[in-house]
Design a protein around this motif. Sequence first.
Motif, PDB file in Angstrom:
ATOM      1  N   GLY A 126       0.800  -1.230   0.000  1.00  0.00           N
ATOM      2  CA  GLY A 126       0.000   0.000   0.000  1.00  0.00           C
ATOM      3  C   GLY A 126       0.828   1.273   0.000  1.00  0.00           C
ATOM      4  N   LYS A 127       2.154   1.137   0.134  1.00  0.00           N
ATOM      5  CA  LYS A 127       3.012   2.325   0.306  1.00  0.00           C
ATOM      6  C   LYS A 127       2.915   3.305  -0.868  1.00  0.00           C
ATOM      7  CE  LYS A 127       6.612   0.340   3.258  1.00  0.00           C
ATOM      8  NZ  LYS A 127       7.989  -0.197   3.257  1.00  0.00           N
ATOM      9  N   GLN A 128       2.897   2.795  -2.103  1.00  0.00           N
ATOM     10  CA  GLN A 128       2.880   3.713  -3.249  1.00  0.00           C
ATOM     11  C   GLN A 128       1.572   4.503  -3.301  1.00  0.00           C
ATOM     12  OE1 GLN A 128       5.527   4.542  -5.788  1.00  0.00           O
ATOM     13  NE2 GLN A 128       4.036   6.176  -5.410  1.00  0.00           N
ATOM     14  N   GLY A 129       0.451   3.833  -3.116  1.00  0.00           N
ATOM     15  CA  GLY A 129      -0.836   4.528  -3.164  1.00  0.00           C
ATOM     16  C   GLY A 129      -0.967   5.553  -2.039  1.00  0.00           C
ATOM     17  N   ASP A 154      10.673   1.247  -0.186  1.00  0.00           N
ATOM     18  CA  ASP A 154      10.291   2.663  -0.090  1.00  0.00           C
ATOM     19  C   ASP A 154      10.653   3.407  -1.361  1.00  0.00           C
ATOM     20  OD1 ASP A 154       9.143   2.807   2.517  1.00  0.00           O
ATOM     21  OD2 ASP A 154      11.144   2.388   3.301  1.00  0.00           O
ATOM     22  N   THR A 155      11.324   2.717  -2.275  1.00  0.00           N
ATOM     23  CA  THR A 155      11.692   3.354  -3.543  1.00  0.00           C
ATOM     24  C   THR A 155      11.008   2.627  -4.694  1.00  0.00           C
ATOM     25  OG1 THR A 155      13.620   1.921  -3.747  1.00  0.00           O
ATOM     26  CG2 THR A 155      13.966   4.115  -2.778  1.00  0.00           C
ATOM     27  N   LYS A 161       8.934   6.630  -3.199  1.00  0.00           N
ATOM     28  CA  LYS A 161       7.531   6.514  -3.587  1.00  0.00           C
ATOM     29  C   LYS A 161       6.821   7.860  -3.447  1.00  0.00           C
ATOM     30  CE  LYS A 161       7.118   1.549  -3.367  1.00  0.00           C
ATOM     31  NZ  LYS A 161       6.619   0.291  -2.778  1.00  0.00           N
ATOM     32  N   GLU A 162       7.297   8.678  -2.503  1.00  0.00           N
ATOM     33  CA  GLU A 162       6.741  10.018  -2.330  1.00  0.00           C
ATOM     34  C   GLU A 162       7.067  10.906  -3.540  1.00  0.00           C
ATOM     35  OE1 GLU A 162       8.020  11.989   1.227  1.00  0.00           O
ATOM     36  OE2 GLU A 162       6.810  13.764   0.803  1.00  0.00           O
ATOM     37  N   GLU A 163       8.346  10.877  -3.958  1.00  0.00           N
ATOM     38  CA  GLU A 163       8.738  11.659  -5.143  1.00  0.00           C
ATOM     39  C   GLU A 163       7.948  11.216  -6.367  1.00  0.00           C
ATOM     40  OE1 GLU A 163      13.435  12.791  -4.514  1.00  0.00           O
ATOM     41  OE2 GLU A 163      12.917  10.698  -4.817  1.00  0.00           O
ATOM     42  N   LEU A 164       7.775   9.915  -6.498  1.00  0.00           N
ATOM     43  CA  LEU A 164       7.005   9.416  -7.642  1.00  0.00           C
ATOM     44  C   LEU A 164       5.566   9.914  -7.565  1.00  0.00           C
ATOM     45  CD1 LEU A 164       6.804   7.786 -10.224  1.00  0.00           C
ATOM     46  CD2 LEU A 164       6.366   5.738  -8.851  1.00  0.00           C
TER      47      LEU A 164
END
Length: 224
Positions: free
Chosen positions: A38-41, A186-187, A206-209
């Motif tokens: 779920g980290k990316q979403g 996390d990446t 994932k935040e930058e993305l």
Amino acid sequence: DHEFEMEQTLKGKNVLVSAGPTQEALDPVRFLSNHSSGKQGYAIAKAAKALGANVTLVAGPTALEDLKDINMVHVTSAQDMFDAITSRLDNQNYIIMAAAVADYRPEMVADQKIKKSDEEVTFHFVKNPDILAYIGQHKKENQVICGFAMETQNLEENARKKLESKNCDMLIANNLFTRGAGFQTDTNVVTLLRKNETKHLPKCSKEELGYKILETMKEIEMEK
Ligand code: CTP
Ligand code: CA
């Protein structure tokens, strides 16, 4: 942290993000699922909030904390996720399907725990609705849609087929076997596909993305 320096470039926009896996019940104690964290979403939802959007996050079961000032909608199965998303589509400007939706579910859910009486057990699976394909089919003129694709081979070819067949404006594709990409990290290392463009992005958080995706969706919206 982005939140203080960010311009409110998505103020007034409604953004719907899906995240995490779905769980497909076999009986009251067991399910079929996948390794999505779920980290990316969640990272995309957080970025959209920081940019000033009204954010709805439809999330399958994850270990992550609810995000503040975001409309959290928790779901379990693919059918639940389908219902939660399709009933909220109308006012959305940007829709991002980062969830790892189970393709199949057991045809029958036993109402009692399945006991280990036999040496073998067989389950019959039926197809779940394709949520992204539904969103693409019902896309309104002003909506921008981003899908994801997880591949283990022929990444670009497979991803482009998904972009087209599901009527998406963009698609983020990654290869499960690339170092620094995939489920628990996390990446991410991804390829960004648009109608006439394929971009291999460098490894990023994932935040930058999340910011990159929203920025690109805004570009697409302005080109419409
Ligand atoms: N997706 C969806 N509903 C489904 C299955 C997938 O909305 N029932 C979405 C995912 O959230 C993702 C995109 O479709 O944004 C692609 O998912 P993926 O699993 O990579 O592709 P599939 O179309 O399911 O094809 P396959 O698994 O056979 O590669
Ligand atoms: Ca799939």
